[in-house]
Each structure stands twice: as C-alpha cells, then as structure tokens.
Design a protein around this motif. Structure first.
Motif, PDB file in Angstrom:
ATOM      1  N   GLN A 118       0.829  -1.206   0.000  1.00 29.73           N
ATOM      2  CA  GLN A 118       0.000   0.000   0.000  1.00 29.73           C
ATOM      3  C   GLN A 118       0.863   1.254   0.000  1.00 29.73           C
ATOM      4  OE1 GLN A 118      -3.465  -0.018  -0.374  1.00 29.73           O
ATOM      5  NE2 GLN A 118      -2.826  -2.089  -0.881  1.00 29.73           N
ATOM      6  N   LEU A 119       1.974   1.205   0.732  1.00 28.33           N
ATOM      7  CA  LEU A 119       2.896   2.326   0.774  1.00 28.33           C
ATOM      8  C   LEU A 119       3.501   2.576  -0.607  1.00 28.33           C
ATOM      9  CD1 LEU A 119       4.428   4.436   2.468  1.00 28.33           C
ATOM     10  CD2 LEU A 119       6.102   2.657   2.991  1.00 28.33           C
ATOM     11  N   ALA A 120       3.912   1.503  -1.276  1.00 26.41           N
ATOM     12  CA  ALA A 120       4.486   1.629  -2.623  1.00 26.41           C
ATOM     13  C   ALA A 120       3.459   2.222  -3.585  1.00 26.41           C
ATOM     14  CB  ALA A 120       4.974   0.271  -3.119  1.00 26.41           C
ATOM     15  N   LYS A 121       2.216   1.786  -3.475  1.00 26.40           N
ATOM     16  CA  LYS A 121       1.159   2.334  -4.334  1.00 26.40           C
ATOM     17  C   LYS A 121       0.940   3.817  -4.058  1.00 26.40           C
ATOM     18  CE  LYS A 121      -1.335  -1.992  -4.927  1.00 26.40           C
ATOM     19  NZ  LYS A 121      -2.558  -2.752  -4.563  1.00 26.40           N
ATOM     20  N   GLY A 122       0.967   4.189  -2.789  1.00 24.53           N
ATOM     21  CA  GLY A 122       0.794   5.594  -2.424  1.00 24.53           C
ATOM     22  C   GLY A 122       1.920   6.457  -2.962  1.00 24.53           C
ATOM     23  N   PHE A 123       3.146   5.960  -2.858  1.00 25.50           N
ATOM     24  CA  PHE A 123       4.287   6.702  -3.395  1.00 25.50           C
ATOM     25  C   PHE A 123       4.156   6.834  -4.906  1.00 25.50           C
ATOM     26  CE2 PHE A 123       8.504   6.777  -5.344  1.00 25.50           C
ATOM     27  CZ  PHE A 123       8.993   7.952  -4.810  1.00 25.50           C
ATOM     28  N   ALA A 124       3.782   5.736  -5.579  1.00 17.85           N
ATOM     29  CA  ALA A 124       3.640   5.769  -7.036  1.00 17.85           C
ATOM     30  C   ALA A 124       2.583   6.785  -7.460  1.00 17.85           C
ATOM     31  CB  ALA A 124       3.302   4.379  -7.580  1.00 17.85           C
ATOM     32  N   ARG A 125       1.463   6.860  -6.722  1.00 22.33           N
ATOM     33  CA  ARG A 125       0.418   7.850  -7.037  1.00 22.33           C
ATOM     34  C   ARG A 125       0.958   9.278  -6.867  1.00 22.33           C
ATOM     35  NH1 ARG A 125      -2.903   4.331  -4.254  1.00 22.33           N
ATOM     36  NH2 ARG A 125      -2.738   5.557  -2.358  1.00 22.33           N
ATOM     37  N   SER A 126       1.680   9.478  -5.770  1.00 24.48           N
ATOM     38  CA  SER A 126       2.243  10.798  -5.499  1.00 24.48           C
ATOM     39  C   SER A 126       3.264  11.182  -6.561  1.00 24.48           C
ATOM     40  CB  SER A 126       2.888  10.794  -4.108  1.00 24.48           C
ATOM     41  OG  SER A 126       3.412  12.054  -3.789  1.00 24.48           O
ATOM     42  N   LEU A 127       4.119  10.232  -6.940  1.00 24.21           N
ATOM     43  CA  LEU A 127       5.113  10.499  -7.973  1.00 24.21           C
ATOM     44  C   LEU A 127       4.448  10.676  -9.338  1.00 24.21           C
ATOM     45  CD1 LEU A 127       8.031  10.871  -8.841  1.00 24.21           C
ATOM     46  CD2 LEU A 127       8.237   8.376  -8.986  1.00 24.21           C
ATOM     47  N   GLN A 128       3.403   9.900  -9.601  1.00 22.51           N
ATOM     48  CA  GLN A 128       2.704   9.979 -10.893  1.00 22.51           C
ATOM     49  C   GLN A 128       2.218  11.393 -11.164  1.00 22.51           C
ATOM     50  OE1 GLN A 128       2.136   7.821 -13.475  1.00 22.51           O
ATOM     51  NE2 GLN A 128       1.159   9.543 -14.494  1.00 22.51           N
ATOM     52  N   GLN A 129       1.636  12.013 -10.169  1.00 23.98           N
ATOM     53  CA  GLN A 129       1.121  13.371 -10.343  1.00 23.98           C
ATOM     54  C   GLN A 129       2.239  14.337 -10.715  1.00 23.98           C
ATOM     55  OE1 GLN A 129      -0.657  14.027  -6.540  1.00 23.98           O
ATOM     56  NE2 GLN A 129      -2.419  12.716  -6.952  1.00 23.98           N
ATOM     57  N   ARG A 130       3.379  14.172 -10.083  1.00 27.06           N
ATOM     58  CA  ARG A 130       4.514  15.066 -10.347  1.00 27.06           C
ATOM     59  C   ARG A 130       5.213  14.710 -11.665  1.00 27.06           C
ATOM     60  NH1 ARG A 130       3.600  14.507  -4.977  1.00 27.06           N
ATOM     61  NH2 ARG A 130       4.122  16.230  -3.591  1.00 27.06           N
ATOM     62  N   ALA A 131       5.353  13.414 -11.926  1.00 26.58           N
ATOM     63  CA  ALA A 131       6.091  12.938 -13.102  1.00 26.58           C
ATOM     64  C   ALA A 131       5.348  13.230 -14.405  1.00 26.58           C
ATOM     65  CB  ALA A 131       6.358  11.442 -12.976  1.00 26.58           C
ATOM     66  N   ALA A 132       4.034  13.143 -14.370  1.00 27.59           N
ATOM     67  CA  ALA A 132       3.243  13.348 -15.588  1.00 27.59           C
ATOM     68  C   ALA A 132       3.531  14.712 -16.201  1.00 27.59           C
ATOM     69  CB  ALA A 132       1.758  13.196 -15.285  1.00 27.59           C
ATOM     70  N   ARG A 133       3.725  15.709 -15.361  1.00 33.07           N
ATOM     71  CA  ARG A 133       4.032  17.064 -15.854  1.00 33.07           C
ATOM     72  C   ARG A 133       5.386  17.106 -16.567  1.00 33.07           C
ATOM     73  NH1 ARG A 133       1.857  18.631 -10.531  1.00 33.07           N
ATOM     74  NH2 ARG A 133       3.993  18.546  -9.779  1.00 33.07           N
ATOM     75  N   LEU A 134       6.284  16.182 -16.173  1.00 34.19           N
ATOM     76  CA  LEU A 134       7.639  16.183 -16.739  1.00 34.19           C
ATOM     77  C   LEU A 134       7.781  15.261 -17.943  1.00 34.19           C
ATOM     78  CD1 LEU A 134       9.648  16.123 -13.392  1.00 34.19           C
ATOM     79  CD2 LEU A 134       9.207  18.097 -14.867  1.00 34.19           C
ATOM     80  N   GLY A 135       6.843  14.314 -18.105  1.00 36.87           N
ATOM     81  CA  GLY A 135       6.882  13.438 -19.267  1.00 36.87           C
ATOM     82  C   GLY A 135       7.447  12.052 -19.025  1.00 36.87           C
TER      83      GLY A 135
END
Length: 138
Positions: free
Chosen positions: A10-27
C-alpha cells in the motif's frame, strides 16, 4: 490490516500515485524512474545490465523500454561487439529532465513523511532497509 507485506504494498502504491502526479508534468511515469536513475548514473547500458540493476521482470523491462523509446526518453544503438545486444542511451529530453525528476521524487518522498520528526523518518527508513534485506533472503 497488520500484515507488513500488505502495508508495504500500500505504501508503494501511495508513493507511485504521489510520484505519478509530479512525473506526468515532466513526461515520464513512476515505472520508468528507476531506469532513468540508472541511465543518469551510467548512460549506454544494455537491457541485461539494466535488468541486473532494476528489480523488474524481463517482459516488463522490454515493454517499459519500448514506451520510453516511443516517448523520446531513450534511444537504442547497436552494441559495438555483441550483435545481439543494443545499448540504451538517454535522449537530450531525458537528460534535461534529470534535476526536475529527482526533485519530483524527493517531493513525493517528503509528502509520505509529512508530520514526521526527523528522527522518526530516519528510524522508519532504517526499518525499511532491514525489511528489504530480509526480503532478499526469502
């Protein structure tokens, strides 16, 4: 639930969601980040070398590299001495995003530790490292 493995998942999924939001802007996507980290450290690796450094399945690596190539993050070049292998290089686009991508991952990590005191964060990280060492023995 009191299962460590479930909570870690669950922690890994939460981190991935948090990173996804930031990473999507960068490509890039969270699944591409470990590969980017390895190539930022040492550009021009083979797929086999990346597999040894990033703990994912062969098929997942192949699919991820294909997406990264499609998205202009990497380019493949023939290996100079092994006709079966290709070397994987970063593009100018992915080289330029390194600082922002690392910062995005750091922000996602800090968001997980929101409200933690410094010693609590350090202790949690030490516990996670010990758990990962134990997991390698399984």
């Amino acid at each position: 639930m009191d299962s460590g493995a479930y909570l870690a998942s669950q922690l890994a999924k939460g981190f991935a969601r948090s990173l996804q939001q930031r990473a999507a802007r960068l490509g890039f996507s969270p699944g591409q980040f470990p590969i980017l980290l390895e190539l930022w450290a040492e550009d021009g690796l083979t797929q086999k070398q990346l597999l040894a450094r990033v703990d994912i399945e062969q098929a997942t690596m192949a699919n991820t590299l294909s997406r990264m190539e499609r998205d202009g993050l990497i380019e493949r070049r023939p290996h100079p001495s092994d006709k079966r292998a290709q070397l994987i290089f970063l593009t100018e686009k992915s080289r330029r995003m390194e600082k922002d991508a690392v910062e995005a991952a750091q922000q996602a990590d800090l968001a997980l530790f929101d409200g933690f005191k410094t010693f609590e964060r350090e202790l949690t990280l030490e516990y996670i490292r010990r758990l990962l060492e134990n997991a390698k023995k399984l």
